[in-house]
Motif scaffolding. Structure first.
Motif, PDB file in Angstrom:
ATOM      1  N   LEU A 486       0.828  -1.205   0.000  1.00  0.00           N
ATOM      2  CA  LEU A 486       0.000   0.000   0.000  1.00  0.00           C
ATOM      3  C   LEU A 486       0.870   1.266   0.000  1.00  0.00           C
ATOM      4  O   LEU A 486       0.594   2.229  -0.720  1.00  0.00           O
ATOM      5  CB  LEU A 486      -0.919   0.001   1.212  1.00  0.00           C
ATOM      6  N   SER A 489       2.365   1.793  -3.428  1.00  0.00           N
ATOM      7  CA  SER A 489       1.396   2.307  -4.388  1.00  0.00           C
ATOM      8  C   SER A 489       1.152   3.798  -4.191  1.00  0.00           C
ATOM      9  O   SER A 489       1.171   4.578  -5.153  1.00  0.00           O
ATOM     10  CB  SER A 489       0.077   1.533  -4.246  1.00  0.00           C
ATOM     11  N   ALA A 719      -0.175  -4.217  -4.810  1.00  0.00           N
ATOM     12  CA  ALA A 719      -1.035  -4.011  -3.644  1.00  0.00           C
ATOM     13  C   ALA A 719      -2.289  -4.871  -3.743  1.00  0.00           C
ATOM     14  O   ALA A 719      -2.692  -5.521  -2.762  1.00  0.00           O
ATOM     15  CB  ALA A 719      -1.405  -2.534  -3.541  1.00  0.00           C
ATOM     16  N   LEU A 759      -5.271   0.841   6.263  1.00  0.00           N
ATOM     17  CA  LEU A 759      -5.266   1.782   5.147  1.00  0.00           C
ATOM     18  C   LEU A 759      -4.914   3.185   5.615  1.00  0.00           C
ATOM     19  O   LEU A 759      -4.165   3.906   4.942  1.00  0.00           O
ATOM     20  CB  LEU A 759      -6.630   1.782   4.468  1.00  0.00           C
ATOM     21  N   THR A 801      -6.422   4.391  -4.031  1.00  0.00           N
ATOM     22  CA  THR A 801      -5.787   3.397  -3.160  1.00  0.00           C
ATOM     23  C   THR A 801      -6.772   2.845  -2.155  1.00  0.00           C
ATOM     24  O   THR A 801      -6.799   1.632  -1.884  1.00  0.00           O
ATOM     25  CB  THR A 801      -4.594   4.025  -2.434  1.00  0.00           C
ATOM     26  N   ALA A 805      -7.922  -1.006  -1.917  1.00  0.00           N
ATOM     27  CA  ALA A 805      -7.765  -1.796  -0.689  1.00  0.00           C
ATOM     28  C   ALA A 805      -9.083  -2.411  -0.240  1.00  0.00           C
ATOM     29  O   ALA A 805      -9.145  -3.585   0.149  1.00  0.00           O
ATOM     30  CB  ALA A 805      -7.195  -0.912   0.420  1.00  0.00           C
TER      31      ALA A 805
END
Length: 829
Positions: A486, A489, A719, A759, A801, A805
């Motif tokens: 993550l 990314s 990711a 996250l 993102t 996720a």
């Protein structure tokens, strides 16, 4: 062991597919970039103008040695303007045994019905061109036309050509036929006069006598050329004597090599993380093998065999995919003018072999590292080890993480103090160091974050939030790869992508703010030096400046690079504002130079210092630094007096004349008459010229954005891949919770809370890394401490993102929850 590895892969199809995807896409990208480099290295441009020559003496690159930190570096850089050689070398070359003909070639840009190149008639033998009508030129006013340019013209007719920026009338003495580029021929004396480089030739061609030893002639010519800093080209290298430093092969090598190293590191991150997570999710299987007497070496060999099998499968799919991607990239390059339509894109085996070997090596090393901890435990502890994460991670990992983080901080300070490509390379290197530090320190980051987020997650999600914090703490080691993916990314998406936008914006903005002239006289044929004086003499014109765009070669950290420069007419003040911060443009004189702040800082120059560098044709100069200015992106890093570059550029003409008029003056008629003096020219508004600059910048930026997009896309794929694997590996855990009385809704809320916590941490860390990288790079390249981020830019990165996720976790978990827990509790992880 290979058979057992294949059986294990069939039983673990989910993790096997995820690993295969990471390996395959890595091979595709590396093969495509490698094919670019291989194409550039293998391509040898065919000789055209010098097709009939056996040897050509030319000066096309600059070579020298530097010493940095005790190491001696041999540097070779192409000459942006193409070098010249003394015409007097022709007499020495005629004395070489076996030589039949020696011809000095000078090039003169010519514009008739279309663009062409003028030469002296004696050099026609090097192509060869032969007279098919009329005679060779005998007087200064004679010209021989290429049959492809002649049209209906015949010997004795008059023709008008744009030569030296002005229209000239010539008598057509003959029509010639040849296979080289479209050309026209003058007498040798007239060609030398029009070229404006007394005593210099662009190249000297040699035609050998029948049966002569051409290798011996080339060797002897090389010795003669070496005395003038030139080289002798022969055989398949003849085409290189015609090409310049901006040749297509140079572009491919530069693009492939510069991005290939960074992409290789990125592939290493992704593949290592994916294989590591795959092995971690199979701890029960590996521990069981240890419990039934499998030795650590056998388990490691099995894991390596699995990685090798997946790597070979990825290579079988990825190599053809890489060549397809190369063909697509070739078509795109041609459509946008980066490559000529006929440029061959090589599909040799070297790129594929290199990509496969690199990917397999990463896969094997990753498999060994991932299997190390499982194979070190004792058989009696093996099954118990899979149930609980180790309480502490290794001290070596902690020390390595702290040292890497310190190195990233040091790199950020060095990047801020650097400039140009050095700053850009430093920024990307800093980005990798930060991500590597996060990967090493992730267990501690996860535990600390879970502790800090406990009140928030419990307050929002209640009991599910409580379970989420416990899971995050217990699985801090297992979530290392997810956090790293993550952060990678977000870091790439939020930094290197926006960096190109900043460069485009700053270039156009600096050009707009620094151009005080309202009009610009432009022409594809260029302008003689008198054009600026003619413009200044017109009523209503306050001032006019002739501008000649070129490049100079500067040393940088033991290397050398061409940098954009401009040469200006000293008599035209007041049309440009370079935002001088030190010194004065009025002090430029005939031996001065003005440099941008970034170049001055990189070279350590101050006003009054003597700056040493090379002009575009390789001529060394030493000039006094008269001024230092800010707007280097918009106007080039170096500004020179026009007298300094006279005779040292390819066409020796001004590219444009900037015209500043008095407020309220009606100059339309005067400007129209000025353009009429120079056929083919036009007067354009400065605003329109800036719009064209923005369009040109967008085209050139397309290539950078394509390559950056590949890197960001691969990071996003990593990711997604990692999070799907992590989610699907929780089958037993979620089934146990449901059997213990936790409802589906509570499990979903728990997963949501976990994802929100993880996250949030990834976005904060990744966003911080991206911001640090972007600020450092933009400040170093543009001098602006506040980078520009396009509207909705950060929303797209952070929101994208977050969506990635959630989708890659919520959907797999939802699929798991549709299976009754009693059917899943006894299955493998």
């Amino acid at each position: 062991m290979v058979k057992l590895a294949a059986q294990m892969l069939r039983r673990r199809i989910g993790s096997a597919v995820a690993t295969l995807v990471a390996l395959t896409v890595g091979v595709v990208i590396l093969t495509a970039l490698g094919a670019m480099v291989e194409s550039g290295l293998r391509h040898r441009p065919a000789a055209q103008q010098y097709a009939a020559a056996d040897v050509v003496v030319a000066h096309r690159d600059l070579s020298f040695t530097t010493k940095e930190f005790g190491d001696v570096n041999h540097v070779t850089v192409g000459l942006p303007e193409g070098g010249t050689v003394p015409a007097a070398l022709a007499d020495e070359l005629r004395r070489v045994p076996g030589v039949a003909t020696v011809a000095a070639d000078v090039r003169v840009p010519v514009l008739g019905e279309s663009a062409a190149t003028g030469h002296g008639w004696s050099s026609a033998v090097l192509t060869p061109y032969k007279i098919i009508k009329g005679d060779a030129p005998a007087a200064a006013g004679d010209v021989v036309l290429d049959a492809r340019l002649a049209g209906d013209a015949k010997p004795g007719d008059r023709t008008t050509l744009m030569v030296g920026g002005t229209a000239r009338e010539f008598r057509v003495s003959g029509i010639a036929s040849g296979s080289g580029p479209e050309s026209v021929f003058f007498t040798d004396a007239q060609a030398a006069k029009l070229a404006g480089k007394p005593g210099e030739a662009d190249a000297i061609g040699i035609v050998a006598q029948p049966g002569a030893d051409r290798k011996a002639i080339a060797a002897a010519a090389g010795k003669v050329a070496g005395t003038a800093g030139a080289k002798a080209y022969a055989g398949s290298g003849l085409g290189a004597a015609e090409s310049d430093s901006e040749s297509p092969q140079t572009l491919l090598i530069t693009v492939g090599a510069s991005l290939g190293g960074y992409v290789a590191m990125l592939v290493g991150f992704v593949v290592a993380g994916t294989i590591g997570l795959s092995v971690r999710h199979r701890r029960r299987d590996l521990a069981l093998l240890r419990a039934v007497a499998a030795t650590p070496g056998q388990v490691r060999r099995m894991v390596v065999a699995e990685a090798m099998l997946l790597g070979l499968a990825g290579a079988a799919i990825g190599v053809p995919g890489g060549y397809l991607a190369t063909e697509w990239a070739h078509d795109q390059f041609v459509d946008r003018g980066f490559l000529p339509a006929g440029f061959p894109m090589g599909m040799g085996p070297l790129a594929a072999v290199t990509a496969v070997v690199m990917t397999l090596l990463v896969a094997v090393l990753s498999a060994l590292a991932a299997a190390r901890r499982v194979t070190k435990i004792r058989p009696t502890e093996a099954l118990g080890e899979v149930a609980v994460e180790p309480a502490q991670s290794g001290k070596v990992r902690l020390v390595a993480g702290v040292l890497t983080l310190t190195g990233a901080g040091t790199a950020s300070s060095l990047t801020v103090g650097a400039s140009g490509p050095t700053a850009l390379a430093g920024a990307i290197g800093m980005l990798y160091l930060f991500v590597l530090a996060v990967a090493l320190l992730a267990p501690w980051i996860n535990r600390t974050s879970a502790q800090l987020l406990t009140p928030l997650l419990r307050g929002v999600w209640g009991t599910s939030g409580y379970l989420a914090t416990k899971n995050l703490k217990a699985n801090a080691q297992g979530m290392t790869t997810v956090l790293t993916a993550l952060v990678l990314s977000v870091g790439f998406g939020g930094s290197v992508w926006f960096l190109q936008d900043n460069l485009e914006r700053q270039t156009v903005e600096q050009a707009r703010e620094g151009t005080l002239a309202q009009h610009s006289l432009v022409s594809p044929a260029g302008f003689p030096t008198e054009a600026a004086a003619d413009a200044r003499a017109m009523p209503g014109v306050q001032n006019a400046t002739g501008v000649r765009h070129t490049s100079v070669i500067l040393k940088a950290l033991g290397d050398a690079e061409p940098v954009p420069a401009q040469a200006v007419d000293a008599g035209g003040a007041g049309t440009l504002d370079l935002h001088v911060t030190s010194g004065s443009m009025a002090d430029l004189g005939a031996d001065g130079v003005a440099v941008s702040e970034l170049r001055a800082e990189g070279a350590g120059w101050k006003v009054g210092d003597r700056a040493e560098f090379w002009l575009g044709d390789g001529t060394p100069v030493q000039l006094r630094v008269a001024a230092i200015y800010q707007r280097g992106l918009g106007f080039g890093d170096v500004t020179l007096p026009r007298e300094v570059v006279a005779g040292h550029t390819a066409r020796n003409l001004d590219d444009q004349v900037l015209i500043r008029t008095a407020p309220g003056a009606d100059v339309d008629e005067a400007l129209a008459s000025l353009a009429a003096r120079y056929p083919g020219s036009a007067v354009v508004a400065s605003g329109d010229q800036n719009k064209q600059l923005a369009q040109d910048m967008a085209i050139s930026a397309w290539l950078n954005k394509l390559l950056i997009g590949v890197m960001v896309g691969y990071a996003a794929l990593a990711a997604a891949n990692t999070m799907v694997m992590a989610a699907l590996a929780r089958r037993r855990e979620l089934s146990l919770l449901r059997l213990a009385g936790v409802t589906k809704r509570q499990v979903k809320r728990m997963v949501h809370a976990e994802q929100a916590g993880l996250l949030g941490v990834a976005l904060v860390i990744g966003g911080g890394i991206a911001a640090t990288t972007l600020i450092a790079a933009v400040n170093a390249l543009t001098g602006d401490p506040v980078p520009y981020v396009p509207a909705l830019g950060w929303v797209a990165v952070l929101g994208g993102t977050a969506l990635l996720a959630l989708v890659t976790t919520v959907l797999p978990v939802g699929r798991l929850l549709r299976v009754p827990p009693v059917e899943s509790i006894g299955t493998k992880e």
